[in-house]
Design a protein around this motif. Structure first.
Motif, PDB file in Angstrom:
ATOM      1  N   VAL A  92      14.208  -6.964  -8.240  1.00  0.00           N
ATOM      2  CA  VAL A  92      15.002  -6.602  -9.420  1.00  0.00           C
ATOM      3  C   VAL A  92      14.457  -5.345 -10.085  1.00  0.00           C
ATOM      4  N   GLY A  93      13.151  -5.219 -10.129  1.00  0.00           N
ATOM      5  CA  GLY A  93      12.547  -4.076 -10.812  1.00  0.00           C
ATOM      6  C   GLY A  93      12.289  -2.878  -9.922  1.00  0.00           C
ATOM      7  N   GLU A  94      12.679  -2.949  -8.645  1.00  0.00           N
ATOM      8  CA  GLU A  94      12.396  -1.839  -7.731  1.00  0.00           C
ATOM      9  C   GLU A  94      13.210  -0.608  -8.095  1.00  0.00           C
ATOM     10  N   TYR A  95      12.550   0.535  -8.044  1.00  0.00           N
ATOM     11  CA  TYR A  95      13.217   1.802  -8.384  1.00  0.00           C
ATOM     12  C   TYR A  95      12.972   2.877  -7.320  1.00  0.00           C
ATOM     13  N   GLY A  96      11.710   3.081  -6.966  1.00  0.00           N
ATOM     14  CA  GLY A  96      11.335   4.219  -6.133  1.00  0.00           C
ATOM     15  C   GLY A  96      12.022   4.277  -4.791  1.00  0.00           C
ATOM     16  N   SER A  97      12.098   3.147  -4.088  1.00  0.00           N
ATOM     17  CA  SER A  97      12.697   3.159  -2.750  1.00  0.00           C
ATOM     18  C   SER A  97      14.223   3.109  -2.819  1.00  0.00           C
ATOM     19  N   THR A  98      14.764   2.334  -3.752  1.00  0.00           N
ATOM     20  CA  THR A  98      16.214   2.179  -3.810  1.00  0.00           C
ATOM     21  C   THR A  98      16.907   3.448  -4.301  1.00  0.00           C
ATOM     22  N   VAL A  99      16.251   4.209  -5.160  1.00  0.00           N
ATOM     23  CA  VAL A  99      16.888   5.419  -5.686  1.00  0.00           C
ATOM     24  C   VAL A  99      17.038   6.475  -4.593  1.00  0.00           C
ATOM     25  N   ILE A 100      16.226   6.376  -3.539  1.00  0.00           N
ATOM     26  CA  ILE A 100      16.300   7.351  -2.447  1.00  0.00           C
ATOM     27  C   ILE A 100      17.271   6.900  -1.363  1.00  0.00           C
ATOM     28  N   ILE A 101      17.240   5.614  -1.006  1.00  0.00           N
ATOM     29  CA  ILE A 101      18.083   5.149   0.091  1.00  0.00           C
ATOM     30  C   ILE A 101      19.525   4.911  -0.359  1.00  0.00           C
ATOM     31  N   ALA A 102      19.767   4.809  -1.661  1.00  0.00           N
ATOM     32  CA  ALA A 102      21.129   4.600  -2.178  1.00  0.00           C
ATOM     33  C   ALA A 102      21.747   5.936  -2.569  1.00  0.00           C
ATOM     34  N   SER A 103      23.075   5.956  -2.626  1.00  0.00           N
ATOM     35  CA  SER A 103      23.764   7.168  -3.093  1.00  0.00           C
ATOM     36  C   SER A 103      23.825   7.219  -4.611  1.00  0.00           C
ATOM     37  N   ASN A 104      23.478   6.086  -5.276  1.00  0.00           N
ATOM     38  CA  ASN A 104      23.475   5.987  -6.737  1.00  0.00           C
ATOM     39  C   ASN A 104      24.844   6.308  -7.328  1.00  0.00           C
ATOM     40  N   THR A 105      25.878   5.851  -6.638  1.00  0.00           N
ATOM     41  CA  THR A 105      27.244   6.050  -7.096  1.00  0.00           C
ATOM     42  C   THR A 105      27.668   4.875  -7.968  1.00  0.00           C
ATOM     43  N   PRO A 106      28.152   5.122  -9.192  1.00  0.00           N
ATOM     44  CA  PRO A 106      28.598   4.015 -10.050  1.00  0.00           C
ATOM     45  C   PRO A 106      29.674   3.177  -9.366  1.00  0.00           C
ATOM     46  N   PHE A 107      29.604   1.869  -9.598  1.00  0.00           N
ATOM     47  CA  PHE A 107      30.555   0.900  -9.062  1.00  0.00           C
ATOM     48  C   PHE A 107      30.462   0.765  -7.533  1.00  0.00           C
ATOM     49  N   LYS A 108      29.398   1.338  -6.954  1.00  0.00           N
ATOM     50  CA  LYS A 108      29.220   1.221  -5.514  1.00  0.00           C
ATOM     51  C   LYS A 108      27.834   0.683  -5.187  1.00  0.00           C
ATOM     52  N   ASP A 109      26.796   1.469  -5.427  1.00  0.00           N
ATOM     53  CA  ASP A 109      25.437   1.016  -5.119  1.00  0.00           C
ATOM     54  C   ASP A 109      24.433   1.410  -6.200  1.00  0.00           C
ATOM     55  N   LEU A 110      24.922   1.693  -7.394  1.00  0.00           N
ATOM     56  CA  LEU A 110      24.039   2.026  -8.515  1.00  0.00           C
ATOM     57  C   LEU A 110      23.406   0.754  -9.059  1.00  0.00           C
ATOM     58  N   ILE A 111      22.071   0.725  -9.128  1.00  0.00           N
ATOM     59  CA  ILE A 111      21.372  -0.449  -9.639  1.00  0.00           C
ATOM     60  C   ILE A 111      20.979  -0.227 -11.095  1.00  0.00           C
ATOM     61  N   ALA A 112      20.668  -1.322 -11.786  1.00  0.00           N
ATOM     62  CA  ALA A 112      20.383  -1.252 -13.213  1.00  0.00           C
ATOM     63  C   ALA A 112      19.170  -0.390 -13.556  1.00  0.00           C
ATOM     64  N   PRO A 113      18.034  -0.483 -12.825  1.00  0.00           N
ATOM     65  CA  PRO A 113      16.903   0.395 -13.171  1.00  0.00           C
ATOM     66  C   PRO A 113      17.251   1.875 -13.110  1.00  0.00           C
TER      67      PRO A 113
ATOM     68  N   ALA B 210       0.809  -1.220   0.000  1.00  0.00           N
ATOM     69  CA  ALA B 210       0.000   0.000   0.000  1.00  0.00           C
ATOM     70  C   ALA B 210       0.838   1.264   0.000  1.00  0.00           C
ATOM     71  N   LEU B 211       2.019   1.207   0.599  1.00  0.00           N
ATOM     72  CA  LEU B 211       2.845   2.406   0.734  1.00  0.00           C
ATOM     73  C   LEU B 211       3.579   2.694  -0.573  1.00  0.00           C
ATOM     74  N   PRO B 212       3.484   3.903  -1.103  1.00  0.00           N
ATOM     75  CA  PRO B 212       4.249   4.240  -2.314  1.00  0.00           C
ATOM     76  C   PRO B 212       5.732   3.984  -2.096  1.00  0.00           C
ATOM     77  N   SER B 213       6.381   3.448  -3.115  1.00  0.00           N
ATOM     78  CA  SER B 213       7.777   3.053  -2.953  1.00  0.00           C
ATOM     79  C   SER B 213       8.679   4.244  -2.633  1.00  0.00           C
ATOM     80  N   ALA B 214       8.351   5.417  -3.161  1.00  0.00           N
ATOM     81  CA  ALA B 214       9.159   6.599  -2.860  1.00  0.00           C
ATOM     82  C   ALA B 214       9.047   6.973  -1.387  1.00  0.00           C
ATOM     83  N   VAL B 215       7.843   6.843  -0.831  1.00  0.00           N
ATOM     84  CA  VAL B 215       7.649   7.119   0.590  1.00  0.00           C
ATOM     85  C   VAL B 215       8.404   6.094   1.425  1.00  0.00           C
ATOM     86  N   ALA B 216       8.364   4.836   0.991  1.00  0.00           N
ATOM     87  CA  ALA B 216       9.100   3.793   1.699  1.00  0.00           C
ATOM     88  C   ALA B 216      10.599   4.084   1.689  1.00  0.00           C
ATOM     89  N   GLY B 217      11.126   4.490   0.534  1.00  0.00           N
ATOM     90  CA  GLY B 217      12.547   4.817   0.452  1.00  0.00           C
ATOM     91  C   GLY B 217      12.920   5.982   1.337  1.00  0.00           C
TER      92      GLY B 217
END
Length: 250
Positions: free
Chosen positions: A183-204, A79-86
Motif C-alpha cells: 500500500v505504501g510503495e512508491y519508488g517502484s510503482t511510479v516507474i513501472i506505471a504510466s501514472n495515468t488517472p483512472f487507469k494505474d495511478l496509485i494513491a501515494p 536491499a535493492l532501492p525501490s527505484a532501481v527495482a522499478g
C-alpha cells in the motif's frame, strides 16, 4: 516517531471543513486511486501468501544446488532501492524486454499498466511472507507428520489437517506485512506505471502530485483516508489471526 507525524497529518487534514474534506476524499480521481492501490495490494498479498508459503516450504524441507543463492535472493527486495527495482521491472517487462517480448505476442502488456503495478507490489512484498513463515516451518516437529502418516493420512491430509492450522496465523501475519508494504510503495510503482488517472495511478503518487502543486491540505486528506482504510483492513486481519489461534488451541 510514529504518533507525532500521524497526529500532525490528522491536524492538517482537520483544518478543512467537513464538506470540503468529504469532497476531496471522495473525488472521482481519489476513488480511482483507492481502487488501484488497495485492490492491487490485496491481490498481490494473497498471491504472495500462496507462493511465499511454497517458497518457504521448499527452502526448509528440500536440499538442492545453489540453495544458498536462492535463499539470499529472497531478501533482494529489502536491499535493492525501490527505484532501481522499478526501473529493472519496467525494462524486463517492457515490450522489448526479456519477459515482455514473450508476453507481447499474446496481447499481454505489463509495463506502464495496472498489471505492472501488481508485479511491482508482488515483488517488494514477497519476502515478508517467506521470512515470516520460514522460522515456523523450521520449528515444526517432523514426528507429528510421521504420526499422521502412520495412522493412514495421506500427504495432502497431513498438510491440510496437521501442518496448515498452526501455520495459518503466521501466513496471515506475512500477508498483513506484505499488504502494508504494498500500500505504501512508491519508488517502484511510479516507474513501472504510466501514472495515468483512472487507469494505474496509485494513491501515494496522487499524494505526491498534490504536494508538488502545494496542495498540502488535499494531500493530507488523501493520506488520512489511506491511513484509515489501511487500519481497518489490518485490524480485520488481526481479528482473523486471533480467531485462527483460538481455533488452533482448541
Amino acid at each position: 516517531m510514529l504518533f507525532v507525524p500521524i497526529t500532525a497529518m490528522l491536524l492538517k487534514a482537520g483544518t478543512e471543513p467537513p464538506a470540503k474534506f468529504w469532497e476531496i476524499a471522495t473525488s472521482p480521481i481519489a476513488l480511482a486511486t483507492y481502487d488501484v492501490t488497495f485492490t492491487t495490494s490485496v491481490i498481490a498479498s494473497l498471491l504472495n501468501g500462496v507462493f511465499g508459503t511454497l517458497i518457504a516450504w521448499v527452502l526448509v524441507r528440500y536440499k538442492f544446488p545453489l540453495k544458498r543463492i536462492v535463499e539470499a535472493s529472497v531478501d533482494l527486495p529489502f536491499a535493492l532501492p525501490s527505484a532501481v527495482a522499478g526501473l529493472t521491472l519496467a525494462t524486463v517487462y517492457s515490450d522489448n524486454g526479456w519477459v515482455g517480448s514473450l508476453l507481447a505476442p499474446l496481447g499481454i502488456k505489463v509495463s506502464f499498466t495496472r498489471l505492472g503495478v501488481a508485479v511491482a507490489m508482488t515483488y517488494i512484498s514477497l519476502p515478508f511472507v517467506v521470512r515470516t513463515v520460514q522460522p515456523v516451518l523450521q520449528e515444526m516437529e517432523r514426528e507429528i507428520e510421521e504420526a499422521a502418516w502412520s495412522l493412514g493420512a495421506t500427504q495432502w491430509e497431513t498438510f491440510w489437517k496437521v501442518i496448515f492450522p498452526p501455520l495459518f496465523p503466521t501466513i496471515l501475519t506475512g500477508i498483513a506485512l506484505g499488504f502494508s508494504r504494498a500500500v505504501g510503495e512508491y519508488g517502484s510503482t511510479v516507474i513501472i506505471a504510466s501514472n495515468t488517472p483512472f487507469k494505474d495511478l496509485i494513491a501515494p503518487v496522487l499524494i505526491f502530485q498534490r504536494l508538488e502543486q502545494y496542495d498540502y491540505s488535499g494531500a493530507t486528506v488523501i493520506g488520512t483516508v489511506l491511513l484509515l482504510i489501511s487500519l481497518v483492513l489490518l485490524i480485520g486481519i488481526n481479528l482473523l489471526q486471533a480467531w485462527a489461534r483460538r481455533y488452533d488451541t482448541k
